[in-house]
Design a protein around this motif. Structure first.
Motif, PDB file in Angstrom:
ATOM      1  N   ILE A 161       6.376   6.542  -4.821  1.00 30.80           N
ATOM      2  CA  ILE A 161       6.578   5.875  -5.343  1.00 30.80           C
ATOM      3  C   ILE A 161       6.793   4.601  -5.457  1.00 30.80           C
ATOM      4  CG2 ILE A 161       5.173   4.896  -7.978  1.00 30.80           C
ATOM      5  CD1 ILE A 161       5.227   8.126  -8.190  1.00 30.80           C
ATOM      6  N   GLY A 162       8.078   4.624  -5.510  1.00 30.32           N
ATOM      7  CA  GLY A 162       8.657   3.564  -4.874  1.00 30.32           C
ATOM      8  C   GLY A 162       8.825   2.693  -3.847  1.00 30.32           C
ATOM      9  N   GLN A 163       7.660   3.673  -2.725  1.00 27.88           N
ATOM     10  CA  GLN A 163       7.460   2.801  -1.208  1.00 27.88           C
ATOM     11  C   GLN A 163       6.313   1.772  -1.630  1.00 27.88           C
ATOM     12  OE1 GLN A 163       7.700   5.360   1.968  1.00 27.88           O
ATOM     13  NE2 GLN A 163       8.950   6.371   1.659  1.00 27.88           N
ATOM     14  N   ALA A 164       5.267   2.762  -2.540  1.00 25.46           N
ATOM     15  CA  ALA A 164       3.819   2.220  -2.626  1.00 25.46           C
ATOM     16  C   ALA A 164       4.369   0.838  -3.663  1.00 25.46           C
ATOM     17  CB  ALA A 164       3.512   2.835  -3.363  1.00 25.46           C
ATOM     18  N   LEU A 165       4.926   0.648  -4.683  1.00 23.21           N
ATOM     19  CA  LEU A 165       5.160  -0.493  -5.222  1.00 23.21           C
ATOM     20  C   LEU A 165       5.960  -1.508  -4.840  1.00 23.21           C
ATOM     21  CD1 LEU A 165       7.244   1.655  -8.481  1.00 23.21           C
ATOM     22  CD2 LEU A 165       4.588   0.471  -8.697  1.00 23.21           C
ATOM     23  N   SER A 166       7.310  -1.720  -3.988  1.00 25.65           N
ATOM     24  CA  SER A 166       7.388  -2.172  -2.570  1.00 25.65           C
ATOM     25  C   SER A 166       6.493  -2.180  -2.131  1.00 25.65           C
ATOM     26  CB  SER A 166       8.931  -1.323  -2.354  1.00 25.65           C
ATOM     27  OG  SER A 166       9.977  -0.944  -3.150  1.00 25.65           O
ATOM     28  N   ALA A 167       6.372  -2.036  -1.403  1.00 24.08           N
ATOM     29  CA  ALA A 167       5.528  -2.399  -0.299  1.00 24.08           C
ATOM     30  C   ALA A 167       4.002  -3.268  -0.986  1.00 24.08           C
ATOM     31  CB  ALA A 167       3.706  -1.265   0.316  1.00 24.08           C
ATOM     32  N   ARG A 168       3.468  -2.798  -2.093  1.00 22.14           N
ATOM     33  CA  ARG A 168       2.201  -3.674  -2.978  1.00 22.14           C
ATOM     34  C   ARG A 168       3.192  -4.801  -2.947  1.00 22.14           C
ATOM     35  NH1 ARG A 168      -3.359  -3.277  -4.174  1.00 22.14           N
ATOM     36  NH2 ARG A 168      -3.660  -1.366  -3.460  1.00 22.14           N
ATOM     37  N   LEU A 169       4.450  -4.916  -3.632  1.00 23.18           N
ATOM     38  CA  LEU A 169       5.110  -6.198  -4.578  1.00 23.18           C
ATOM     39  C   LEU A 169       5.426  -6.949  -3.410  1.00 23.18           C
ATOM     40  CD1 LEU A 169       7.454  -4.926  -6.603  1.00 23.18           C
ATOM     41  CD2 LEU A 169       5.460  -5.950  -6.979  1.00 23.18           C
TER      42      LEU A 169
ATOM     43  N   ALA B 224      12.417  -8.681  -7.043  1.00 23.72           N
ATOM     44  CA  ALA B 224      11.888  -7.515  -7.760  1.00 23.72           C
ATOM     45  C   ALA B 224      12.571  -7.059  -7.709  1.00 23.72           C
ATOM     46  CB  ALA B 224      10.572  -7.366  -7.995  1.00 23.72           C
ATOM     47  N   LEU B 225      13.377  -5.542  -7.853  1.00 24.72           N
ATOM     48  CA  LEU B 225      14.227  -4.406  -8.077  1.00 24.72           C
ATOM     49  C   LEU B 225      13.800  -3.011  -7.908  1.00 24.72           C
ATOM     50  CD1 LEU B 225      17.199  -3.819  -6.995  1.00 24.72           C
ATOM     51  CD2 LEU B 225      18.004  -3.649  -9.399  1.00 24.72           C
ATOM     52  N   VAL B 226      13.592  -2.605  -6.770  1.00 19.60           N
ATOM     53  CA  VAL B 226      12.972  -0.991  -7.375  1.00 19.60           C
ATOM     54  C   VAL B 226      13.969  -0.235  -6.699  1.00 19.60           C
ATOM     55  CG1 VAL B 226      11.435   0.299  -6.274  1.00 19.60           C
ATOM     56  CG2 VAL B 226      10.631  -1.809  -6.367  1.00 19.60           C
ATOM     57  N   LEU B 227      13.908   0.575  -7.328  1.00 20.14           N
ATOM     58  CA  LEU B 227      14.722   1.740  -8.128  1.00 20.14           C
ATOM     59  C   LEU B 227      14.609   2.471  -7.292  1.00 20.14           C
ATOM     60  CD1 LEU B 227      17.406   0.901 -10.287  1.00 20.14           C
ATOM     61  CD2 LEU B 227      17.620   0.277  -8.759  1.00 20.14           C
ATOM     62  N   GLY B 228      14.537   3.264  -6.047  1.00 20.46           N
ATOM     63  CA  GLY B 228      13.868   4.808  -5.185  1.00 20.46           C
ATOM     64  C   GLY B 228      13.140   4.571  -4.381  1.00 20.46           C
ATOM     65  N   ALA B 229      13.712   3.438  -4.189  1.00 17.69           N
ATOM     66  CA  ALA B 229      12.356   3.083  -2.816  1.00 17.69           C
ATOM     67  C   ALA B 229      12.146   3.441  -2.553  1.00 17.69           C
ATOM     68  CB  ALA B 229      13.188   1.462  -2.150  1.00 17.69           C
TER      69      ALA B 229
ATOM     70  N   ILE C  22      -4.299  10.616  -8.328  1.00 20.12           N
ATOM     71  CA  ILE C  22      -4.004   9.561  -7.000  1.00 20.12           C
ATOM     72  C   ILE C  22      -2.447   9.364  -6.128  1.00 20.12           C
ATOM     73  CG2 ILE C  22      -5.750   8.537  -9.266  1.00 20.12           C
ATOM     74  CD1 ILE C  22      -2.102   7.230  -9.921  1.00 20.12           C
ATOM     75  N   THR C  23      -3.527   8.114  -5.214  1.00 19.62           N
ATOM     76  CA  THR C  23      -2.709   7.904  -4.061  1.00 19.62           C
ATOM     77  C   THR C  23      -1.444   7.119  -4.978  1.00 19.62           C
ATOM     78  OG1 THR C  23      -3.617   6.059  -3.885  1.00 19.62           O
ATOM     79  CG2 THR C  23      -4.337   8.293  -2.681  1.00 19.62           C
ATOM     80  N   PRO C  24      -0.105   7.466  -4.235  1.00 19.56           N
ATOM     81  CA  PRO C  24       0.745   6.225  -4.576  1.00 19.56           C
ATOM     82  C   PRO C  24       0.585   5.101  -4.742  1.00 19.56           C
ATOM     83  CG  PRO C  24       1.563   8.392  -2.714  1.00 19.56           C
ATOM     84  CD  PRO C  24       0.345   8.393  -3.353  1.00 19.56           C
ATOM     85  N   ASP C  25      -0.535   4.194  -3.630  1.00 22.09           N
ATOM     86  CA  ASP C  25      -0.829   2.827  -3.653  1.00 22.09           C
ATOM     87  C   ASP C  25      -1.770   2.741  -4.604  1.00 22.09           C
ATOM     88  OD1 ASP C  25      -0.919   0.585  -2.180  1.00 22.09           O
ATOM     89  OD2 ASP C  25      -3.246   0.842  -2.155  1.00 22.09           O
ATOM     90  N   ARG C  26      -2.758   3.945  -5.258  1.00 21.46           N
ATOM     91  CA  ARG C  26      -3.169   3.104  -6.360  1.00 21.46           C
ATOM     92  C   ARG C  26      -2.399   3.142  -7.645  1.00 21.46           C
ATOM     93  NH1 ARG C  26      -5.491   1.654 -10.105  1.00 21.46           N
ATOM     94  NH2 ARG C  26      -7.519   2.383 -11.006  1.00 21.46           N
ATOM     95  N   SER C  27      -1.550   4.087  -8.019  1.00 24.06           N
ATOM     96  CA  SER C  27      -0.732   4.114  -8.985  1.00 24.06           C
ATOM     97  C   SER C  27      -0.091   2.484  -8.982  1.00 24.06           C
ATOM     98  CB  SER C  27       0.521   5.311  -8.970  1.00 24.06           C
ATOM     99  OG  SER C  27       1.391   5.116  -9.719  1.00 24.06           O
ATOM    100  N   ALA C  28       0.939   2.674  -8.014  1.00 25.08           N
ATOM    101  CA  ALA C  28       1.621   1.129  -7.375  1.00 25.08           C
ATOM    102  C   ALA C  28       0.319   0.040  -8.030  1.00 25.08           C
ATOM    103  CB  ALA C  28       1.556   0.795  -6.642  1.00 25.08           C
ATOM    104  N   GLU C  29      -0.707   0.272  -8.071  1.00 23.28           N
ATOM    105  CA  GLU C  29      -1.702  -0.631  -7.477  1.00 23.28           C
ATOM    106  C   GLU C  29      -1.569  -0.906  -9.214  1.00 23.28           C
ATOM    107  OE1 GLU C  29      -5.820  -2.641  -6.050  1.00 23.28           O
ATOM    108  OE2 GLU C  29      -6.116  -0.232  -7.078  1.00 23.28           O
ATOM    109  N   ALA C  30      -1.497   0.915 -10.186  1.00 21.47           N
ATOM    110  CA  ALA C  30      -2.424   0.263 -11.162  1.00 21.47           C
ATOM    111  C   ALA C  30      -1.298  -0.743 -12.495  1.00 21.47           C
ATOM    112  CB  ALA C  30      -3.280   1.293 -11.615  1.00 21.47           C
ATOM    113  N   LEU C  31      -0.395   0.607 -11.964  1.00 23.57           N
ATOM    114  CA  LEU C  31       0.973   0.734 -12.683  1.00 23.57           C
ATOM    115  C   LEU C  31       1.642  -1.672 -12.667  1.00 23.57           C
ATOM    116  CD1 LEU C  31       2.914   3.165 -11.537  1.00 23.57           C
ATOM    117  CD2 LEU C  31       2.595   3.041 -14.122  1.00 23.57           C
ATOM    118  N   LEU C  32       1.263  -2.198 -11.888  1.00 27.21           N
ATOM    119  CA  LEU C  32       1.315  -3.065 -11.869  1.00 27.21           C
ATOM    120  C   LEU C  32       0.662  -4.258 -12.166  1.00 27.21           C
ATOM    121  CD1 LEU C  32       2.828  -3.599  -7.974  1.00 27.21           C
ATOM    122  CD2 LEU C  32       3.946  -3.768 -10.345  1.00 27.21           C
TER     123      LEU C  32
END
Length: 221
Positions: free
Chosen positions: A12-20, A3-8, A187-197
């Motif tokens: 939200i970018g940090q949360a997406l990166s951490a979840r992935l 995965a590539l995260v722009l705006g890491a 919602i928290t960034p982590d919750r958003s990341a979880e839901a988006l994924l």
């Protein structure tokens, strides 16, 4: 999976990166603060995409965006429209996304399902706009949605496995929304990341060119 995260470096970018990463995905993160990636500067976008040539990604997420740019707050009425503020909104939230697709989407895997998702906003929906205001931000996000829709049509011919989508992450507790969340459930960034994924996991090539919120519901254009 890669995965590539722009705006890491953003909330939200940090949360997406951490979840992935926690899910065992090999994550490459890019940001303006950490790497000099600036979607308003075409040369930096081309440079960073060029450095990744030869790699293919199952997932590319653009989490770059801004509501307040150079101190310009969202307009409460048409009387507050400022051409420089609007130009800055379009440069980052619309043209910047077009540049991200131009340079990074070719890195999507071609032999298997792959997704390019960009964080848009429900306020960019023309059909869902019942409040008015926030002219520049709304218009730039609406333009982003059209860019993604148009690119998805092209990518049906270029990469039949690719899915390009606009995603509304919810009203997330980040510095971007800090002044505007008192009246809205957040919602928290982590919750958003979880839901988006989770939403991304359900998408098929037939969904390319669509707009989904963090609950998996389609958002009207």
């Amino acid at each position: 999976m890669r995965a590539l995260v722009l705006g890491a470096s953003g909330g939200i970018g940090q949360a997406l990166s951490a979840r992935l990463t926690a899910d065992g995905v090999r994550v490459t993160g890019l940001s303006r603060s950490g790497d000099g990636l600036d979607l308003t500067q075409a040369d930096t976008v081309a440079h960073h995409a060029g450095r990744l040539q030869g790699q293919d990604f199952d997932l590319i997420l653009n989490a770059i965006g801004a509501l307040v740019i150079d101190g310009h707050q969202p307009e409460k009425s048409m009387d507050a429209v400022d051409p420089d503020a609007m130009a800055a909104q379009f440069a980052l939230n619309a043209t910047g996304v077009a540049l991200a697709i131009r340079h990074f989407a070719p890195l999507l895997a071609r032999d298997r399902r792959s997704v390019f998702g960009s964080l848009s906003a429900r306020v960019g929906s023309i059909g869902d706009n019942g409040l008015g205001g926030w002219v520049g931000y709304r218009a730039a996000k609406a333009a982003q949605n059209q860019i993604i829709r148009t690119a998805a049509i092209e990518y049906r011919r270029r990469n039949r496995h690719a899915i390009l989508v606009a995603l509304h992450p919810g009203t997330v507790e980040t510095p971007l929304t800090a002044r505007y969340t008192a009246r809205y459930p957040t919602i928290t960034p982590d919750r958003s990341a979880e839901a988006l994924l989770a939403v991304i996991a359900t998408l098929t090539p037939k969904d390319s060119g669509s707009f989904h919120d963090w609950k998996g519901q389609r958002v009207p254009w």
